[in-house]
Design a protein around this motif. Sequence first.
Motif, mmCIF file in Angstrom:
data_model
loop_
_atom_site.group_PDB
_atom_site.id
_atom_site.type_symbol
_atom_site.label_atom_id
_atom_site.label_comp_id
_atom_site.label_asym_id
_atom_site.label_seq_id
_atom_site.Cartn_x
_atom_site.Cartn_y
_atom_site.Cartn_z
ATOM 1 N N SER A 188 -8.781 -48.929 15.945
ATOM 2 C CA SER A 188 -8.651 -50.401 15.899
ATOM 3 C C SER A 188 -7.807 -50.884 17.070
ATOM 4 N N ILE A 189 -8.026 -52.149 17.424
ATOM 5 C CA ILE A 189 -7.248 -52.814 18.484
ATOM 6 C C ILE A 189 -6.725 -54.125 17.888
ATOM 7 N N ILE A 190 -5.436 -54.346 18.025
ATOM 8 C CA ILE A 190 -4.813 -55.557 17.467
ATOM 9 C C ILE A 190 -4.098 -56.304 18.606
ATOM 10 N N TRP A 191 -4.461 -57.571 18.736
ATOM 11 C CA TRP A 191 -3.776 -58.458 19.684
ATOM 12 C C TRP A 191 -2.797 -59.320 18.885
ATOM 13 N N ILE A 192 -1.551 -59.382 19.365
ATOM 14 C CA ILE A 192 -0.485 -60.097 18.645
ATOM 15 C C ILE A 192 0.158 -61.108 19.598
ATOM 16 N N PHE A 193 0.365 -62.346 19.101
ATOM 17 C CA PHE A 193 1.063 -63.394 19.860
ATOM 18 C C PHE A 193 2.439 -63.591 19.228
ATOM 19 N N ASN A 194 3.484 -63.308 20.010
ATOM 20 C CA ASN A 194 4.860 -63.281 19.499
ATOM 21 C C ASN A 194 4.928 -62.305 18.317
ATOM 22 N N LYS B 213 -8.796 -72.818 27.377
ATOM 23 C CA LYS B 213 -8.253 -74.111 26.921
ATOM 24 C C LYS B 213 -6.746 -73.983 26.647
ATOM 25 N N LEU B 214 -6.060 -73.496 27.645
ATOM 26 C CA LEU B 214 -4.641 -73.211 27.484
ATOM 27 C C LEU B 214 -3.821 -74.465 27.200
ATOM 28 N N LYS B 215 -2.802 -74.286 26.380
ATOM 29 C CA LYS B 215 -1.861 -75.344 26.037
ATOM 30 C C LYS B 215 -0.453 -74.882 26.407
ATOM 31 N N LYS B 216 0.448 -75.842 26.449
ATOM 32 C CA LYS B 216 1.828 -75.488 26.781
ATOM 33 C C LYS B 216 2.423 -74.546 25.744
ATOM 34 N N LYS B 217 2.042 -74.709 24.486
ATOM 35 C CA LYS B 217 2.601 -73.861 23.443
ATOM 36 C C LYS B 217 1.999 -72.458 23.441
ATOM 37 N N ASP B 218 1.024 -72.193 24.307
ATOM 38 C CA ASP B 218 0.492 -70.833 24.425
ATOM 39 C C ASP B 218 1.418 -69.928 25.218
ATOM 40 N N SER B 219 2.416 -70.508 25.843
ATOM 41 C CA SER B 219 3.375 -69.685 26.590
ATOM 42 C C SER B 219 4.156 -68.814 25.618
ATOM 43 N N GLY B 220 4.298 -67.533 25.967
ATOM 44 C CA GLY B 220 5.034 -66.632 25.098
ATOM 45 C C GLY B 220 4.717 -65.185 25.417
ATOM 46 N N VAL B 221 4.994 -64.301 24.446
ATOM 47 C CA VAL B 221 4.819 -62.856 24.608
ATOM 48 C C VAL B 221 3.594 -62.414 23.803
ATOM 49 N N TYR B 222 2.694 -61.689 24.468
ATOM 50 C CA TYR B 222 1.497 -61.119 23.836
ATOM 51 C C TYR B 222 1.618 -59.596 23.880
ATOM 52 N N ARG B 223 1.071 -58.960 22.843
ATOM 53 C CA ARG B 223 1.105 -57.493 22.782
ATOM 54 C C ARG B 223 -0.216 -56.988 22.202
ATOM 55 N N VAL B 224 -0.702 -55.909 22.756
ATOM 56 C CA VAL B 224 -1.908 -55.266 22.234
ATOM 57 C C VAL B 224 -1.540 -53.869 21.767
ATOM 58 N N GLU B 225 -2.081 -53.469 20.630
ATOM 59 C CA GLU B 225 -1.851 -52.143 20.061
ATOM 60 C C GLU B 225 -3.202 -51.446 19.857
ATOM 61 N N PHE C 259 -0.954 -46.862 21.234
ATOM 62 C CA PHE C 259 -0.798 -47.292 22.628
ATOM 63 C C PHE C 259 -0.525 -48.806 22.612
ATOM 64 N N THR C 260 0.524 -49.239 23.321
ATOM 65 C CA THR C 260 0.897 -50.662 23.337
ATOM 66 C C THR C 260 1.048 -51.150 24.775
ATOM 67 N N GLN C 261 0.761 -52.408 24.935
ATOM 68 C CA GLN C 261 0.961 -53.074 26.235
ATOM 69 C C GLN C 261 1.425 -54.504 25.966
ATOM 70 N N GLU C 262 2.459 -54.952 26.692
ATOM 71 C CA GLU C 262 3.007 -56.305 26.518
ATOM 72 C C GLU C 262 2.673 -57.174 27.729
ATOM 73 N N TYR C 263 2.527 -58.489 27.442
ATOM 74 C CA TYR C 263 2.230 -59.477 28.479
ATOM 75 C C TYR C 263 3.156 -60.686 28.257
ATOM 76 N N GLY C 264 3.574 -61.243 29.340
ATOM 77 C CA GLY C 264 4.315 -62.507 29.280
ATOM 78 C C GLY C 264 3.489 -63.606 29.927
ATOM 79 N N LEU C 265 3.173 -64.651 29.147
ATOM 80 C CA LEU C 265 2.331 -65.743 29.654
ATOM 81 C C LEU C 265 3.166 -67.013 29.795
ATOM 82 N N GLN C 266 3.033 -67.667 30.948
ATOM 83 C CA GLN C 266 3.669 -68.966 31.184
ATOM 84 C C GLN C 266 2.602 -69.951 31.641
ATOM 85 N N VAL C 267 2.454 -71.033 30.901
ATOM 86 C CA VAL C 267 1.441 -72.050 31.194
ATOM 87 C C VAL C 267 2.118 -73.185 31.959
#
Length: 340
Positions: free
Chosen positions: A50-56, A98-110, A120-128
């Motif tokens: 399985s692959i899980i995408w997590i926002f914050n 359709k990015l919004k200002k509140k989409d800014s944050g930390v994303y992680r995939v497992e 296996f994990t990978q983190e992303y930092g998004l700034q809109v």
Amino acid sequence: MLGSPGCFIFIFLLCQLTGPAASRTRKELVGALGGAVTFPLNHSVNEIDSIIWIFNTTPLVTIQPNTPDGQANIIVTQNRNKERVDFLQGSYSMILSKLKKKDSGVYRVEIHSSSLQHPFTQEYGLQVYEYLSKPKVTMGLQNIENDTCVTNLTCSMEQGGEDVTYTWKSLGQATNESHYGSILPVSWRLGKRDITFICEARNPISSNSSNPIFAQKLCEGAPRDPTSSMVLKLLVVLFLLSAFALVAIILIMRKERGKVSEFIEEKKRTDNQQETLNYNPPSGETAEYDTVSHLNKTVPEENLVNTFYATVQIPPKMEKHDSLPTSPDTPKLYTYENVT
């Protein structure tokens, strides 16, 4: 030494770290407001459960790639994101649109796999960011020093001012210059060649420039004659001195006029007292005498025998003061009697 057991243990631990632990380095991403961003997923995991995408801390998407029909099962936990989430063909890299200002944050995939002890994990930092509009330029106080116009220009953004950098360009000089920062000190000598100033604002996704600003226009409202302020000060001083002198003259004139008025009043009082002394109203208890002066002070000796004696008859006391003579100068009646 390379064949020692300690070396093999070190290599084994290093290989373990290059798995899940080495994949935790955060990748910084930027996106434009209303645009889209791709979260790249690079891995070497074969048997994926399985692959899980997590926002914050909230699960965003869950993917089950191995299904009996061979089609991946994608579950989006929030309905509002179903139209915004997509994946690259042949890959599980996520695309968020359709990015919004509140989409800014930390994303992680497992990535969970039975072949891995840890996922296996990978983190992303998004700034809109927003696309920058034309920057606004304001001018500080002007000052003229030695025929030189001195002021400050300030560049700013009314909206979308996050992570904005400012650069000033000065055009029209022998060598075009650049200045970094929102505030530009300006020093331009009156009458010299005009200089053009342009402010450029930039953020990670866009840039924009202000309208050109001319040094001559900035300083045209300031007085060009450096002695004008001194002349103005002298005029003010002269005006104040004239005002003080005028006030002093008025006070002196009023003082002299007061002295003249006092002299006139004193003269009137003196005249009134003199008239009062010349006129004494009759009294019942005090006899009033009138002196008859001789025309000639010397009397001849031969006329001593024939000297006349006069008797003054004083009228009886008046009962009413209304019967007094109307004027103190009314002549009095005298009775003369010959004495032989």
